[in-house]
Write a protein that holds these residues in place. Sequence first.
Motif, short mmCIF file in Angstrom:
data_model
loop_
_atom_site.label_atom_id
_atom_site.label_comp_id
_atom_site.label_asym_id
_atom_site.label_seq_id
_atom_site.Cartn_x
_atom_site.Cartn_y
_atom_site.Cartn_z
N GLY A 157 0.86 -1.14 0.34
CA GLY A 157 -0.15 -0.45 0.11
C GLY A 157 0.45 1.01 0.06
O GLY A 157 0.45 2.36 -0.35
N TYR A 158 2.10 1.23 0.76
CA TYR A 158 2.73 2.25 0.88
C TYR A 158 3.04 2.87 -0.31
O TYR A 158 3.15 4.08 -1.23
CB TYR A 158 4.07 2.27 2.00
CG TYR A 158 5.17 3.55 2.20
CD1 TYR A 158 4.67 3.53 3.21
CD2 TYR A 158 6.55 2.84 1.50
CE1 TYR A 158 5.48 5.25 3.76
CE2 TYR A 158 7.13 3.85 1.79
CZ TYR A 158 6.81 4.77 2.66
OH TYR A 158 7.59 6.44 2.98
N LEU A 159 3.80 1.96 -1.17
CA LEU A 159 4.98 2.16 -2.80
C LEU A 159 3.48 1.97 -3.80
O LEU A 159 3.67 3.36 -4.35
CB LEU A 159 5.02 0.71 -3.22
CG LEU A 159 6.66 1.11 -2.70
CD1 LEU A 159 7.12 -0.14 -1.81
CD2 LEU A 159 7.48 1.15 -4.36
N ILE A 160 2.26 1.29 -3.32
CA ILE A 160 1.89 1.64 -4.94
C ILE A 160 0.56 2.80 -4.52
O ILE A 160 0.70 3.59 -5.60
CB ILE A 160 0.47 0.35 -4.47
CG1 ILE A 160 0.86 -0.94 -5.04
CG2 ILE A 160 -0.91 0.37 -5.48
CD1 ILE A 160 0.83 -2.54 -5.11
N ARG A 197 9.66 8.46 -5.54
CA ARG A 197 8.82 8.91 -5.00
C ARG A 197 8.27 9.69 -4.43
O ARG A 197 6.90 10.28 -3.79
CB ARG A 197 7.46 8.05 -5.21
CG ARG A 197 7.63 7.12 -6.42
CD ARG A 197 6.55 6.16 -6.55
NE ARG A 197 6.47 4.50 -7.79
CZ ARG A 197 5.61 4.24 -8.02
NH1 ARG A 197 4.73 3.96 -6.92
NH2 ARG A 197 5.59 3.31 -9.61
N GLY A 198 9.62 10.14 -4.04
CA GLY A 198 9.54 11.21 -2.81
C GLY A 198 8.90 11.38 -1.35
O GLY A 198 8.76 11.89 -0.79
N LYS A 199 9.11 9.75 -1.06
CA LYS A 199 9.09 9.30 0.29
C LYS A 199 9.54 8.86 0.46
O LYS A 199 11.30 7.93 -0.44
CB LYS A 199 7.70 8.51 0.61
CG LYS A 199 6.19 9.12 -0.02
CD LYS A 199 5.35 8.24 0.24
CE LYS A 199 5.14 8.08 1.21
NZ LYS A 199 3.82 6.84 1.43
N LYS A 200 10.16 8.32 1.56
CA LYS A 200 11.22 7.24 2.55
C LYS A 200 11.03 5.98 1.63
O LYS A 200 10.12 5.78 1.12
CB LYS A 200 11.08 7.15 3.60
CG LYS A 200 11.70 8.28 4.84
CD LYS A 200 12.10 7.17 6.06
CE LYS A 200 11.99 8.30 7.60
NZ LYS A 200 11.88 7.77 8.58
N ALA A 201 12.28 5.41 1.45
CA ALA A 201 12.68 4.16 0.45
C ALA A 201 11.25 3.23 1.58
O ALA A 201 11.88 3.67 2.87
CB ALA A 201 13.12 3.84 0.01
N ALA A 202 10.36 2.33 1.17
CA ALA A 202 10.04 1.45 1.84
C ALA A 202 11.05 0.46 3.48
O ALA A 202 10.99 0.21 4.15
CB ALA A 202 9.49 0.28 1.22
N LYS A 203 12.44 0.36 2.01
CA LYS A 203 13.38 -0.83 3.17
C LYS A 203 13.85 0.44 4.67
O LYS A 203 14.31 -0.23 5.72
CB LYS A 203 14.86 -0.79 2.24
CG LYS A 203 14.89 0.77 1.91
CD LYS A 203 16.33 0.26 1.72
CE LYS A 203 16.93 1.26 0.49
NZ LYS A 203 18.41 1.52 0.30
N MET A 204 13.54 1.79 4.43
CA MET A 204 13.94 2.37 5.75
C MET A 204 13.21 3.14 6.21
O MET A 204 13.05 3.05 8.10
CB MET A 204 14.04 3.99 4.90
CG MET A 204 14.92 4.95 3.65
SD MET A 204 16.55 3.73 4.34
CE MET A 204 17.12 5.44 5.37
N VAL A 205 11.48 2.24 5.89
CA VAL A 205 10.80 2.07 7.47
C VAL A 205 10.31 0.28 7.89
O VAL A 205 10.39 -0.44 8.76
CB VAL A 205 9.31 2.79 6.41
CG1 VAL A 205 8.47 2.21 7.20
CG2 VAL A 205 9.52 3.67 5.29
N TRP A 206 10.61 -0.37 6.94
CA TRP A 206 10.59 -2.03 7.33
C TRP A 206 11.99 -2.33 6.83
O TRP A 206 11.69 -3.66 7.20
CB TRP A 206 9.58 -2.17 6.26
CG TRP A 206 8.09 -2.42 6.51
CD1 TRP A 206 7.26 -2.28 7.25
CD2 TRP A 206 7.20 -1.18 5.94
NE1 TRP A 206 6.42 -2.09 7.32
CE2 TRP A 206 5.47 -0.09 6.56
CE3 TRP A 206 7.64 -0.43 4.76
CZ2 TRP A 206 4.83 0.05 6.18
CZ3 TRP A 206 6.98 0.97 4.31
CH2 TRP A 206 5.20 0.83 5.24
#
Lengths: 323, 323
Positions: free
Chosen positions: A35-38, A93-102
């Motif tokens: 969801g975060y990415l999509i 996409r202007g947000k922290k990359a998912a790997k930075m969060v998870w």
Amino acid sequence: MDTLIELVSKDMAAVEVLLKERSTSAVATIPDMSGYLISAGGKRLRPLITLAAAYAAGGEGSNPLHCLATAVEFIHTATLLHDDVVDESDLRRGKKAAKMVWGNSASILVGDFLFARAFTLMVETRSIRILDILSNASCVIAEGEVKQLAAIGRADLPISEYMEIVEAKTAALFEAAARAGALTVVTEGAESDGLAEYGRRLGRAFQLVDDALDYDGTTSVIGKSVGDDFREGKLTLPVLLARQNGDATERAFWDRAMDVSKQTEADLDIAIDYIRKADSVNATLNAARDEIASAKAALSVLPPSPYVDALSDIADFVVDRAF
Amino acid sequence: MDTLIELVSKDMAAVEVLLKERSTSAVATIPDMSGYLISAGGKRLRPLITLAAAYAAGGEGSNPLHCLATAVEFIHTATLLHDDVVDESDLRRGKKAAKMVWGNSASILVGDFLFARAFTLMVETRSIRILDILSNASCVIAEGEVKQLAAIGRADLPISEYMEIVEAKTAALFEAAARAGALTVVTEGAESDGLAEYGRRLGRAFQLVDDALDYDGTTSVIGKSVGDDFREGKLTLPVLLARQNGDATERAFWDRAMDVSKQTEADLDIAIDYIRKADSVNATLNAARDEIASAKAALSVLPPSPYVDALSDIADFVVDRAF
């Protein structure tokens, strides 16, 4: 782009439902990361092209087409998750990359899940021909990514090899999306070949623009940090052209600085100066424009329709976003 | 195991050719890494079961069967490559893990390539039913891996959740391999269901034995370091049973030590002591034996044949390797 979004809005709505529905799982990390990415401002360019290709070939929306378009977006999303780990980029996409969060591990495994999910969706099309095209494209993409990895730091990378990487890691999915979209409607022939060539050229242009913006964009436009490619030692056309046209001092700079172990903080500014001097961002954008012209020309085998016009407009949009 | 290898030797030879042929690529890292893993003493258990399932269902070797068996081994190999990055393990099959030689990025991307290659091989079977089974199994495997990741450090993980993880990350591929093998020959029914149940139970036993050996094996037998699961905070049955049967002191130990950030060097020896005191390695192996009994029982729906006998023998082998 808005015209196309409007033309296929019903189908896109069905794709959005599938994107959400098929990334559900009892394991919360999966829908959370997906969801975060999509939902993170993706332009849905690949599924849009898949849908438009079917209409341009004279067809219309169908469940197999929606499954296919969703599968294409899942393959793309899976690639992004793995790319982020490999590239060590912090923004996407202007947000922290998912790997930075998870974390890296979750990025790898949720990427695997989305890739597997893409295949279950393709199987739902019940078309061996479509499965053939997309599974082969997936191989080519992974092969291109490995090739790119092996080319890291190689300042003397031939431009032909760079273009092979672009073709594999980026253009192959656009090409497969357009061809498979057409094949939900027609059999192999001039129309599906024309749409495939359109996708391939569009994909090449897309990557060239991306590579140009890495040296001449702003974070707000490109959604990631300027100079990421440089800091990773990734050889792209703006650098290859600047090095090719540079004098001995410049060449020595590139040979050292593209080896990340020898790169210093001050090098990015020097790199941008040399790239401006060589005007190689513009040369890269011009190469993208040539690809766009070829993409549009490939559409000429198709009967005129609002869908063909919209695909033509999208091609312009891919380069225009650079300005 | 030798009997089965002999019974399907011609087919296995065809699979070996495919394993080599389909991991070739102009990008050298791909055949190098694939060859390193695929030739590294793998037992080929999953393709052997795929082949034997087809024969046990009354069929024989065929190109689709060989493609399927090769695809199953590629999926397994891709999973190993990604697992090694996620698990931070340094050894695999008694050799340095591939990522220690080529790095994490190459392990991720070559894993992606082999996974994609597995799908192209499955598409070559031209069977939507087989594609359906294997693509769904791939989703379940990835989901199980993410679930395992989320369970890291959770000393109070219910045993039922642990078994769900085992079922997904390990048993699903054995089950799919056996079912799909049978379906190259027969349609859905008691025979393919029996073989699928055999595969599922065998896979559960396989993982239980693996988890037991992590606390009571030697590096030469298990091909990796003793205590890897412990050092990663991975909750497995030997630990869950020891904690369940332990007193307050032991419980407090497990609650602290399975949190890797609080683990100390001396903890592994204490863990092994507590596990011996609880006899929970033996309890885990007994649980594996129960699964093996169920696996063998599931074969009873099949007409007697040397292939059914060989599958039954393999089931014993899976537990026997623990001694």
